[in-house]
Design a protein around this motif. Structure first.
Motif, PDB file in Angstrom:
ATOM      1  N   ILE A 205       5.296  10.784 -11.107  1.00  0.00           N
ATOM      2  CA  ILE A 205       6.969  10.407 -11.087  1.00  0.00           C
ATOM      3  C   ILE A 205       7.307   9.306 -10.454  1.00  0.00           C
ATOM      4  CG2 ILE A 205       9.093  11.404 -11.089  1.00  0.00           C
ATOM      5  CD1 ILE A 205       8.671  13.914 -12.975  1.00  0.00           C
ATOM      6  N   THR A 206       7.205   9.589  -9.343  1.00  0.00           N
ATOM      7  CA  THR A 206       7.820   9.149  -7.960  1.00  0.00           C
ATOM      8  C   THR A 206       6.448   7.353  -7.826  1.00  0.00           C
ATOM      9  OG1 THR A 206       7.353  11.233  -6.218  1.00  0.00           O
ATOM     10  CG2 THR A 206       7.039   8.826  -5.136  1.00  0.00           C
ATOM     11  N   GLN A 207       5.447   7.357  -8.709  1.00  0.00           N
ATOM     12  CA  GLN A 207       4.835   6.055  -8.765  1.00  0.00           C
ATOM     13  C   GLN A 207       5.932   5.368  -9.200  1.00  0.00           C
ATOM     14  OE1 GLN A 207       0.832   7.030  -9.733  1.00  0.00           O
ATOM     15  NE2 GLN A 207       0.485   8.560  -7.766  1.00  0.00           N
ATOM     16  N   LYS A 208       7.040   5.400 -10.725  1.00  0.00           N
ATOM     17  CA  LYS A 208       7.370   5.282 -11.567  1.00  0.00           C
ATOM     18  C   LYS A 208       8.748   5.124 -10.732  1.00  0.00           C
ATOM     19  CE  LYS A 208       5.086   7.340 -15.871  1.00  0.00           C
ATOM     20  NZ  LYS A 208       5.610   8.146 -16.568  1.00  0.00           N
ATOM     21  N   ALA A 209       8.767   5.389 -10.235  1.00  0.00           N
ATOM     22  CA  ALA A 209      10.376   5.413  -9.600  1.00  0.00           C
ATOM     23  C   ALA A 209      10.202   4.490  -8.944  1.00  0.00           C
ATOM     24  CB  ALA A 209      10.683   6.751  -8.971  1.00  0.00           C
ATOM     25  N   LEU A 210       9.175   3.730  -7.991  1.00  0.00           N
ATOM     26  CA  LEU A 210       8.965   3.436  -6.684  1.00  0.00           C
ATOM     27  C   LEU A 210       8.727   1.704  -7.345  1.00  0.00           C
ATOM     28  CD1 LEU A 210       7.973   2.173  -4.325  1.00  0.00           C
ATOM     29  CD2 LEU A 210       5.680   3.019  -4.268  1.00  0.00           C
ATOM     30  N   ALA A 211       8.119   2.037  -9.069  1.00  0.00           N
ATOM     31  CA  ALA A 211       7.470   0.719  -9.385  1.00  0.00           C
ATOM     32  C   ALA A 211       8.703  -0.522 -10.150  1.00  0.00           C
ATOM     33  CB  ALA A 211       6.880   0.779 -11.124  1.00  0.00           C
ATOM     34  N   ALA A 212       9.856   0.975 -10.119  1.00  0.00           N
ATOM     35  CA  ALA A 212      11.319   0.349 -10.881  1.00  0.00           C
ATOM     36  C   ALA A 212      12.113  -0.518  -9.540  1.00  0.00           C
ATOM     37  CB  ALA A 212      12.683   1.559 -11.331  1.00  0.00           C
ATOM     38  N   VAL A 213      11.763   0.545  -8.233  1.00  0.00           N
ATOM     39  CA  VAL A 213      12.485  -0.062  -6.999  1.00  0.00           C
ATOM     40  C   VAL A 213      11.900  -1.351  -6.516  1.00  0.00           C
ATOM     41  CG1 VAL A 213      12.712  -0.079  -5.041  1.00  0.00           C
ATOM     42  CG2 VAL A 213      13.488   1.528  -6.398  1.00  0.00           C
ATOM     43  N   ARG A 214      10.363  -1.477  -6.788  1.00  0.00           N
ATOM     44  CA  ARG A 214       9.788  -2.766  -6.287  1.00  0.00           C
ATOM     45  C   ARG A 214       9.825  -4.275  -7.599  1.00  0.00           C
ATOM     46  NH1 ARG A 214       9.337  -1.680  -2.056  1.00  0.00           N
ATOM     47  NH2 ARG A 214       8.283  -0.575  -1.092  1.00  0.00           N
ATOM     48  N   THR A 216      12.545  -5.802  -8.256  1.00  0.00           N
ATOM     49  CA  THR A 216      13.597  -6.338  -7.660  1.00  0.00           C
ATOM     50  C   THR A 216      13.973  -6.149  -6.239  1.00  0.00           C
ATOM     51  OG1 THR A 216      15.073  -4.260  -8.013  1.00  0.00           O
ATOM     52  CG2 THR A 216      14.719  -5.983  -9.846  1.00  0.00           C
ATOM     53  N   ASN A 217      13.060  -4.744  -5.362  1.00  0.00           N
ATOM     54  CA  ASN A 217      13.010  -4.919  -4.245  1.00  0.00           C
ATOM     55  C   ASN A 217      12.034  -5.251  -3.617  1.00  0.00           C
ATOM     56  OD1 ASN A 217      15.688  -4.367  -3.155  1.00  0.00           O
ATOM     57  ND2 ASN A 217      15.802  -3.829  -5.059  1.00  0.00           N
ATOM     58  N   PRO A 218      10.766  -5.934  -3.534  1.00  0.00           N
ATOM     59  CA  PRO A 218       9.367  -5.110  -3.109  1.00  0.00           C
ATOM     60  C   PRO A 218       8.864  -5.393  -1.904  1.00  0.00           C
ATOM     61  CG  PRO A 218      10.086  -8.253  -3.531  1.00  0.00           C
ATOM     62  CD  PRO A 218      11.252  -7.295  -3.465  1.00  0.00           C
ATOM     63  N   THR A 219      10.184  -5.988  -1.060  1.00  0.00           N
ATOM     64  CA  THR A 219       9.667  -5.373   0.645  1.00  0.00           C
ATOM     65  C   THR A 219      10.908  -4.476   1.426  1.00  0.00           C
ATOM     66  OG1 THR A 219      10.896  -7.131   1.259  1.00  0.00           O
ATOM     67  CG2 THR A 219       8.912  -7.784   0.701  1.00  0.00           C
ATOM     68  N   ARG A 220      11.445  -3.876   0.403  1.00  0.00           N
ATOM     69  CA  ARG A 220      12.594  -2.677   0.912  1.00  0.00           C
ATOM     70  C   ARG A 220      11.789  -1.163   2.052  1.00  0.00           C
ATOM     71  NH1 ARG A 220      17.634  -3.614   1.600  1.00  0.00           N
ATOM     72  NH2 ARG A 220      17.375  -4.968  -0.204  1.00  0.00           N
ATOM     73  N   ILE A 221      12.638  -0.524   3.017  1.00  0.00           N
ATOM     74  CA  ILE A 221      11.315   0.523   3.046  1.00  0.00           C
ATOM     75  C   ILE A 221      11.869   1.771   2.271  1.00  0.00           C
ATOM     76  CG2 ILE A 221      12.095   2.456   4.349  1.00  0.00           C
ATOM     77  CD1 ILE A 221       9.994  -0.069   5.462  1.00  0.00           C
ATOM     78  N   VAL A 222      11.138   2.082   1.343  1.00  0.00           N
ATOM     79  CA  VAL A 222      11.169   3.550   0.638  1.00  0.00           C
ATOM     80  C   VAL A 222      10.721   4.549   1.003  1.00  0.00           C
ATOM     81  CG1 VAL A 222      10.454   3.896  -1.982  1.00  0.00           C
ATOM     82  CG2 VAL A 222      11.641   1.827  -1.308  1.00  0.00           C
ATOM     83  N   ILE A 223      11.778   5.622   1.377  1.00  0.00           N
ATOM     84  CA  ILE A 223      11.589   7.161   1.830  1.00  0.00           C
ATOM     85  C   ILE A 223      10.496   7.675   0.395  1.00  0.00           C
ATOM     86  CG2 ILE A 223      11.947   8.779   3.373  1.00  0.00           C
ATOM     87  CD1 ILE A 223      13.803   7.089   4.216  1.00  0.00           C
ATOM     88  N   VAL A 224       9.546   8.197   0.853  1.00  0.00           N
ATOM     89  CA  VAL A 224       9.399   9.420  -0.577  1.00  0.00           C
ATOM     90  C   VAL A 224       8.997  10.666   0.737  1.00  0.00           C
ATOM     91  CG1 VAL A 224       7.252   9.925  -2.084  1.00  0.00           C
ATOM     92  CG2 VAL A 224       7.840   7.108  -1.025  1.00  0.00           C
ATOM     93  N   ASP A 225       9.420  11.794   0.224  1.00  0.00           N
ATOM     94  CA  ASP A 225       9.047  13.006   0.347  1.00  0.00           C
ATOM     95  C   ASP A 225       8.151  13.549  -0.489  1.00  0.00           C
ATOM     96  OD1 ASP A 225      11.454  12.748   1.053  1.00  0.00           O
ATOM     97  OD2 ASP A 225      13.104  14.445   0.163  1.00  0.00           O
ATOM     98  N   SER A 226       7.857  14.704   0.102  1.00  0.00           N
ATOM     99  CA  SER A 226       6.445  15.681  -0.089  1.00  0.00           C
ATOM    100  C   SER A 226       6.717  16.603  -0.701  1.00  0.00           C
ATOM    101  CB  SER A 226       6.024  16.015   0.923  1.00  0.00           C
ATOM    102  OG  SER A 226       6.282  16.564   1.941  1.00  0.00           O
ATOM    103  N   TYR A 227       6.511  17.175  -1.746  1.00  0.00           N
ATOM    104  CA  TYR A 227       6.414  18.608  -2.390  1.00  0.00           C
ATOM    105  C   TYR A 227       7.505  20.023  -1.349  1.00  0.00           C
ATOM    106  CZ  TYR A 227       6.462  22.733  -4.809  1.00  0.00           C
ATOM    107  OH  TYR A 227       6.599  23.883  -6.165  1.00  0.00           O
TER     108      TYR A 227
END
Length: 322
Positions: A205-214, A216-227
């Motif tokens: 799910i994180t990977q799909k959400a990240l792909a959606a962000v990337r 339009t935002n290929p270099t923006r800082i994206v924070i990812v939380d662990s379980y």
């Protein structure tokens, strides 16, 4: 956790970039918060672009992430079911106070899920976006970085597969809306994954959400939380792509009787107030009856009242022992 804005009392500290970019899958870090079943948000200590290390490694080297070294969580406002429902409405002075306090960023928790359609394309209400726009403008005007954090998506935690498409749809909109903002604007994909959003469900799910962000935002800082409410010891379970602008993060709340004292959503054993950091206090505190009758809190408070700072339960040792 709902964090009060009053007095800029709850700091969010971001402490680092890992020196060598690489996959986060085998990352190991030394700090591991004791979360049990606590669902909260507060101090954030991320590691940026974690390098691959052996499974038996004891730590990871980090360096500061410019613009995100000292900040505050602007809680109880846009993460409430509606702004003002929890007693806080964002105002210009909140951003001015953060800047005056010497902070370099704010974190903006937003309950996008309460303001988005239930069916595709999951349209987010323009009124909410307008408030987020305003917050971004306030941060920028005050020389602050800002983290737009997707917060309190409780349905995703309970039924990940049923809500994954909606999460991605919301991030497509958020990312497109802010794609032209400066690098001082960062995204946090999912605050504190918990309950059924375990690592095997969280990773894809994180990977799909990240792909959606990337997209339009290929270099923006994206924070990812662990379980497990962004637990440090679950960082090693994250499976992320090679991306130098990812920040795997964990949340830290120790010493818990200091950080959560008197909070109404905590149990009665947490209601002893006046606890300071570091201990011992100038005048010993008197535990509430529930704390006196609970073994671990009674032991903790006795150590707090009596031990020197180096061994005190409300001192640096409580953090470094995690």
């Amino acid at each position: 956790m709902r964090v009060s804005l009053l007095g800029l009392s709850s700091c969010l500290v971001l402490v680092g970039c890992i020196a060598a970019p690489g996959p986060a899958r085998n990352a190991n870090v030394t700090a591991a918060p004791s979360r049990e079943s606590l669902a909260a948000s507060g101090t954030l200590a991320p590691v940026h672009a974690v390098s691959e290390v052996p499974d038996d490694a004891i730590g990871a080297t980090s360096e500061p992430l410019p613009g995100f070294t000292r900040g505050i969580n602007l809680g109880n406002a846009l993460d409430a079911p509606s702004e003002g429902a929890w007693g806080v409405t964002l105002k210009p002075e909140h951003f001015k106070m953060a800047k005056a306090a010497g902070l370099d960023h704010v974190r903006l928790p937003v309950r996008f899920s309460a303001h988005a359609g239930a069916e595709a394309p999951f349209k987010i209400d323009e009124a909410l976006f307008t408030r987020v726009d305003w917050a971004v403008q306030q941060a920028t005007a005050n020389g602050l970085s800002i983290i737009i954090d997707l917060h309190h998506y409780e349905e995703l935690n309970k039924k990940p597969r049923d809500n994954a498409e909606r999460l991605v749809g919301m991030w497509q909109q958020i990312a497109a809306r802010y794609k032209d903002q400066p690098a001082s604007v960062a995204f946090e994909l999912i605050n504190e994954p918990a309950d059924e959003l375990k690592s095997p469900e969280l990773n894809p799910i994180t990977q799909k959400a990240l792909a959606a962000v990337r997209a339009t935002n290929p270099t923006r800082i994206v924070i990812v939380d662990s379980y497990f409410w962004a637990s440090a010891d679950r960082l090693k379970e994250l499976e992320l792509p090679q991306d130098p602008n990812l920040v795997p993060s964990f949340h830290m709340y120790q010493p818990i009787l200091f950080t959560h004292q008197g909070m109404e959503w905590m149990g009665p054993e947490f209601q002893t107030k006046g606890i300071v950091f570091p201990g011992p206090p100038a005048t010993p505190v008197t535990p509430v009856p529930a704390a006196q009758s609970t073994s671990w809190t009674s032991t903790w408070l006795n150590a707090y009242n009596t031990l020197p700072v180096a061994e005190n339960s409300s001192g640096p040792k409580a953090i470094f022992d995690q």
